[in-house]
Design an enzyme around this catalytic site. Sequence first.
Site, PDB file in Angstrom:
ATOM      1  N   GLU A 199      24.068   6.373   1.312  1.00 23.01           N
ATOM      2  CA  GLU A 199      23.886   4.676   1.572  1.00 23.01           C
ATOM      3  C   GLU A 199      23.391   4.734   0.074  1.00 23.01           C
ATOM      4  OE1 GLU A 199      23.657   3.342   3.738  1.00 23.01           O
ATOM      5  OE2 GLU A 199      22.164   2.905   4.574  1.00 23.01           O
ATOM      6  N   SER A 222      -7.242   4.201 -10.652  1.00 25.20           N
ATOM      7  CA  SER A 222      -5.255   3.411 -11.149  1.00 25.20           C
ATOM      8  C   SER A 222      -5.513   3.807 -12.195  1.00 25.20           C
ATOM      9  CB  SER A 222      -5.484   1.801 -10.392  1.00 25.20           C
ATOM     10  OG  SER A 222      -5.207   1.100  -9.247  1.00 25.20           O
ATOM     11  N   LYS A 266      -4.515 -10.385  -4.557  1.00 27.85           N
ATOM     12  CA  LYS A 266      -3.047  -9.932  -5.229  1.00 27.85           C
ATOM     13  C   LYS A 266      -2.288  -9.374  -4.017  1.00 27.85           C
ATOM     14  CE  LYS A 266      -1.663  -9.233  -9.765  1.00 27.85           C
ATOM     15  NZ  LYS A 266      -1.744  -8.653 -10.723  1.00 27.85           N
ATOM     16  N   ASP A 267      -2.705  -8.565  -3.779  1.00 26.96           N
ATOM     17  CA  ASP A 267      -1.466  -7.240  -2.833  1.00 26.96           C
ATOM     18  C   ASP A 267      -1.092  -8.779  -1.196  1.00 26.96           C
ATOM     19  OD1 ASP A 267      -2.241  -5.469  -4.287  1.00 26.96           O
ATOM     20  OD2 ASP A 267      -2.738  -4.250  -3.061  1.00 26.96           O
ATOM     21  N   HIS A 271      -8.152   7.577  -5.165  1.00 31.91           N
ATOM     22  CA  HIS A 271      -9.509   7.005  -5.668  1.00 31.91           C
ATOM     23  C   HIS A 271     -10.199   7.930  -6.115  1.00 31.91           C
ATOM     24  CE1 HIS A 271      -9.476   3.464  -2.219  1.00 31.91           C
ATOM     25  NE2 HIS A 271      -8.056   3.952  -3.196  1.00 31.91           N
TER      26      HIS A 271
END
Lengths: 415, 268
Positions: A285, A217, A241-242, A213
Amino acid sequence: MSSPEWKNPAIKWVDERLPVFSLMHHSTAGYPTPRNLSYWWNFGSLALFALIIMVLTGVFLVMNYTPHVDMAFDSVERIMRDVNYGWLLRYMHMNGASMFFIVVYIHIFRGLYYGSYKGPREILWILGVVIMLLMMGTAFMGYVLPWGQMSLWGATVITNLFSAFPVVGDYIVTLLWGGFSVDNPTLNRFFSLHYLLPFVLFAVVGLHLWALHAVKSNNPLGVEMKQPEDSIPFHPYYTIKDLFGMGVFLMFFLYFVFWQPNFFGEPDNYIPANPMLTPPHIVPEWYFLPFYAILRAVTFDFLWIIPAKLGGVLAMFASIILLMALPWLDRSKVKSCKFRPVYKWFFWILFADCVFLGYLGQKPAEQPYVIMSQLAAAYYFAHFLIILPLMGKIEKAVELPESISAAVLKKSEDA
Amino acid sequence: MRKLLIAAVAAFTLNLGAAQANSGTYVPEFKDASWSFEGFFGRYDQKQLRRGYKIYSQVCAACHSLNRVAYRNLSALGFTEDEIKEIAAEKEIRLPYGDAGALLNDDGEFFTRPAIPADKFVPPFANDAAAIDVNGALPPDLSLITKARKGGPHYVYSFLMGFMDEVPEEVMHQKGFVLNEDKNFNIYFPGYYNSMPPQIMDEMVEYEDGTPMTGEQHAKDIVAFLNWAAEPELDHRKSLGLKVMLFLLVLTAMLYALKRKIWANVKH
């Protein structure tokens, strides 16, 4: 952006004393986000979503789990058979771990492609690497808890790695084990840490978001936001959108939970742990396989002073720690691979190299896989230590757009 | 020298022995069998599970335990409460010391009580040592057998059908292969030799529902039962999954529509 004037007197009263509403406003409707983010930017919020799923299912699993070598396996089977929806909780937790890594690996490769690690996002990126390390530790210890064959023997192999360190190695291993082999004290401390680390993870994710923040982005163009037209508020544009992304993610995730719950697992872990019987193949894994391949690639003493085993361990850790230096290894001013005609291809070669390393990690340690692992591991390091710095010097980047809005408007005019 | 180093690394990752022994050994594709519980809409066939249970209780249970399944679980196979009580009561459970104040009664025998539906299937042997003593090797517990083997039910089916009187050429010519007359050759078993003799034969158990009593059918039925023992939640899981997926499809479609609407006027 300044704080909004709160009209509701109750909200105003609270906000003046604890500015939680202002905080929410600042990080949603008041948070500027590049208008041109692609779906590759969904994976950050998906990773947080996956973490929340893991913590919630984990909390309920713990209510029915017994961390004791004589009872752990039975308690997990009791969860699967007799606890209401226990099978759902456990399969979500089991597959959730794989989903978390899938999402985070995509998130990382997105950052690599679009140069999201470059200034001013260096700390954001480094915190991301810390998150990945914490995830790996947490996942490894979680895999030990069901106390199946692969739990025990995986733990034995991985904890034994620390014995490679000179002088202190054996002490570290004894400390990790709480004794002289992987046994009940090991299970107990791994259980404790497996419950602790996710909360540490949450804290570092908090820092990661804080840093985000502050610097905002990155975006597919790799050009910073300069003017108001470059950005749109996070809410409602990226919240919706998320949310849509989460719907798609949940369908992918739950397909495995409901129809292929053991797809990512090893059948051997449905055999109770037996210290007297080593399984024929000990495989970690899937999300550890590329690093496992790097570990095993070092079959030779290094510089005559570092024995092969220590060399392998160092190479494995280095392959992750190296990522922290990325902002300074990449000298190119251009962030996005969109405008890097040559490096773009090296990115895809690196991606293929990592997938190939993953493939090699599950192969037995014999020829031709050993030499292939050595070449692939060498390339991995060469990418970051040679190719990347060199590219910054010799590559001629395509001309960057003036601004995000200019590029977006041009694109929509062309269309 | 190179080989030595490789071996050293392999040993340190504890991968050595079997990894190298297994590579290059001949194992054919698993035998083709299909079950009703496979696939997206798959469900257990209750009649098949009952046939499989009959085989388990009449044949397998002589040596193999099923420790994680309780008699009450048989209700999923359509047995009534009374039937389950009867099935359970056929078995005796040894009482731990203290329940009767002593371990042995006046005749020197263990105190026992009949099993009840809440009890887990009573194992055929008191402990592993007794099981090994009788069988020469430990017959594995079958509660999770279809989940604990690569290939799952397909492996277990192939294994049951994979015993051979003659060792095939492909195996015979393999480096390091040694004949073992004391054990039973099974082409699907890792290492080939198994302590269990072949068990599947035509009409090994009598079916009352008219299903043909062939060896293949018997093997299919017992594997279906064992898969149920390992994954009793499968029916519930897949039916819940369908509902959840349907819900998510609608929800995600609506979220997508909303996203389109909100973004309608934003060039991006």
